[in-house]
Design a protein around this motif. Structure first.
Motif, PDB file in Angstrom:
ATOM      1  N   GLN A  93     -33.953 -41.665 -48.813  1.00 56.70           N
ATOM      2  CA  GLN A  93     -32.732 -40.965 -48.425  1.00 56.70           C
ATOM      3  C   GLN A  93     -33.094 -39.585 -47.903  1.00 56.70           C
ATOM      4  OE1 GLN A  93     -29.308 -41.171 -51.133  1.00 56.70           O
ATOM      5  NE2 GLN A  93     -29.018 -38.959 -50.905  1.00 56.70           N
ATOM      6  N   LEU A  97     -32.599 -45.161 -45.385  1.00 57.13           N
ATOM      7  CA  LEU A  97     -33.424 -46.150 -44.708  1.00 57.13           C
ATOM      8  C   LEU A  97     -33.909 -47.164 -45.751  1.00 57.13           C
ATOM      9  CD1 LEU A  97     -34.022 -43.157 -43.369  1.00 57.13           C
ATOM     10  CD2 LEU A  97     -35.567 -44.483 -41.937  1.00 57.13           C
ATOM     11  N   GLN A  98     -33.621 -48.412 -45.529  1.00 58.18           N
ATOM     12  CA  GLN A  98     -34.001 -49.459 -46.472  1.00 58.18           C
ATOM     13  C   GLN A  98     -35.132 -50.304 -45.896  1.00 58.18           C
ATOM     14  OE1 GLN A  98     -30.460 -51.218 -48.630  1.00 58.18           O
ATOM     15  NE2 GLN A  98     -29.390 -50.429 -46.833  1.00 58.18           N
ATOM     16  N   LEU A 140     -38.329 -50.061 -45.828  1.00 61.68           N
ATOM     17  CA  LEU A 140     -39.122 -49.237 -44.930  1.00 61.68           C
ATOM     18  C   LEU A 140     -40.287 -49.996 -44.300  1.00 61.68           C
ATOM     19  CD1 LEU A 140     -39.264 -45.867 -46.872  1.00 61.68           C
ATOM     20  CD2 LEU A 140     -38.178 -46.273 -44.644  1.00 61.68           C
ATOM     21  N   TYR A 172     -36.832 -37.253 -38.379  1.00 65.30           N
ATOM     22  CA  TYR A 172     -35.401 -37.570 -38.361  1.00 65.30           C
ATOM     23  C   TYR A 172     -34.607 -36.273 -38.349  1.00 65.30           C
ATOM     24  CZ  TYR A 172     -36.905 -42.283 -39.284  1.00 65.30           C
ATOM     25  OH  TYR A 172     -37.510 -43.509 -39.176  1.00 65.30           O
ATOM     26  N   LEU A 224     -29.395 -42.687 -33.782  1.00 66.60           N
ATOM     27  CA  LEU A 224     -29.420 -43.695 -34.834  1.00 66.60           C
ATOM     28  C   LEU A 224     -28.028 -44.017 -35.363  1.00 66.60           C
ATOM     29  CD1 LEU A 224     -32.387 -42.614 -37.173  1.00 66.60           C
ATOM     30  CD2 LEU A 224     -32.312 -44.576 -35.611  1.00 66.60           C
ATOM     31  N   ASP A 271     -41.235 -46.923 -39.075  1.00 66.30           N
ATOM     32  CA  ASP A 271     -40.205 -45.924 -39.376  1.00 66.30           C
ATOM     33  C   ASP A 271     -40.806 -44.527 -39.550  1.00 66.30           C
ATOM     34  OD1 ASP A 271     -38.512 -48.332 -41.506  1.00 66.30           O
ATOM     35  OD2 ASP A 271     -38.257 -47.937 -39.353  1.00 66.30           O
ATOM     36  N   GLN A 280     -33.768 -40.170 -34.375  1.00 64.37           N
ATOM     37  CA  GLN A 280     -35.146 -40.458 -34.749  1.00 64.37           C
ATOM     38  C   GLN A 280     -36.056 -40.056 -33.595  1.00 64.37           C
ATOM     39  OE1 GLN A 280     -36.631 -44.563 -34.301  1.00 64.37           O
ATOM     40  NE2 GLN A 280     -37.189 -44.522 -36.460  1.00 64.37           N
ATOM     41  N   ARG A 325     -30.870 -51.797 -41.105  1.00 68.97           N
ATOM     42  CA  ARG A 325     -31.553 -51.224 -42.275  1.00 68.97           C
ATOM     43  C   ARG A 325     -31.166 -49.770 -42.513  1.00 68.97           C
ATOM     44  NH1 ARG A 325     -36.595 -50.278 -41.907  1.00 68.97           N
ATOM     45  NH2 ARG A 325     -36.819 -50.429 -39.633  1.00 68.97           N
ATOM     46  N   PHE A 326     -30.471 -49.167 -41.548  1.00 63.07           N
ATOM     47  CA  PHE A 326     -30.112 -47.761 -41.659  1.00 63.07           C
ATOM     48  C   PHE A 326     -28.635 -47.607 -42.020  1.00 63.07           C
ATOM     49  CE2 PHE A 326     -33.541 -46.340 -38.357  1.00 63.07           C
ATOM     50  CZ  PHE A 326     -34.517 -46.836 -39.196  1.00 63.07           C
ATOM     51  N   SER A 346     -25.681 -44.317 -42.924  1.00 57.20           N
ATOM     52  CA  SER A 346     -25.467 -42.870 -42.969  1.00 57.20           C
ATOM     53  C   SER A 346     -24.162 -42.594 -43.687  1.00 57.20           C
ATOM     54  CB  SER A 346     -25.457 -42.264 -41.568  1.00 57.20           C
ATOM     55  OG  SER A 346     -24.462 -42.861 -40.776  1.00 57.20           O
TER      56      SER A 346
END
Lengths: 108, 113
Positions: free
Chosen positions: A19, A75-76, A78, A86, A46, A82, A36, A59-60, A62
């Motif tokens: 995070q 971000l999951q 990873l 950012y 993003l 990546d 990004q 996977r992102f 906000s």
């Protein structure tokens, strides 16, 4: 004055979740965005939050809380790709202001 | 649809010279903004144009100027170059001046020697 604060660096392990937080102080608020940027490349869009809550794009994700002047990028799962910087950005009354960026390091 | 195009990509100038950088936005985009990026400083806002009018200007000296043409293409100029002007200059476009989704070009790498 107007400012955005985000951590300068974050390190996480491949496959994990990370995070990146962003707090802002601006004159007016018209949305918070995330970009990004890979080394040597241009920033790419993003995610955007105009209202409070969570926005998910693959996977992102906000999140935005306007009352706290706070947002984060999640971000999951990873992946090594990546690894990048950012930036959070806020559209204020007169311009878009960018944070100084968070460098994300991913360990195998 | 072509992206934001910036020229030149790389250039080396001598102190005291001037430089002009060019930007062609995405077709249909009327807002163009410029940023200076240096290591550790993030993206510093230079100026923003919409329909040939400068809407906002960042905290840069008057040596930095820009303009936008009727076809939305934009140029920025830096006069009397200083060593500290060495940076990546990024142009971005969006559909309107309130746009939160902006699209960046690859940038112009300026080195002042």
């Amino acid at each position: 004055g107007q400012s955005l604060e985000q951590p300068s660096e974050v390190t996480a392990v491949e496959g994990a979740i990370v995070q990146i937080n962003c707090t802002y102080q601006t004159s007016g608020f018209y949305g918070l965005s995330w970009y990004q940027q890979h080394d040597g490349g241009a920033p790419t869009f993003l995610s955007y939050n105009g209202l409070d809550g969570l926005e998910e794009t693959g996977r992102f994700s906000s999140f935005l809380s306007r009352s706290d002047s706070y947002g984060y990028l999640l971000l999951q799962e990873l992946q090594m790709k990546d690894s990048a910087s950012y930036f959070c950005a806020v559209r204020g009354d007169d311009k878009i202001i960018f944070g100084k960026g968070t460098r994300l390091h991913i360990l195998p | 649809k072509a992206g934001v195009t910036q020229t030149p990509r790389y250039l080396i100038k001598t102190r005291g010279q001037q430089v002009t950088l060019s930007c062609s936005p995405i077709s249909g985009h009327r807002s163009v903004s410029w940023y200076q990026q240096t290591p550790g400083q993030g993206l510093q806002f230079l100026f923003e144009y919409f329909s040939e009018t400068q809407r906002n200007k960042g905290n840069f000296p008057g040596r930095f100027s820009g303009r936008q043409f009727s076809n939305s293409r934009s140029e920025m100029n830096v006069s009397t170059l200083e060593l500290g002007d060495s940076a990546l200059y990024l142009c971005a476009s969006s559909a309107d001046w309130r746009g939160n989704t902006i699209y960046f070009g690859e940038g112009s790498w300026l080195t002042v020697v």
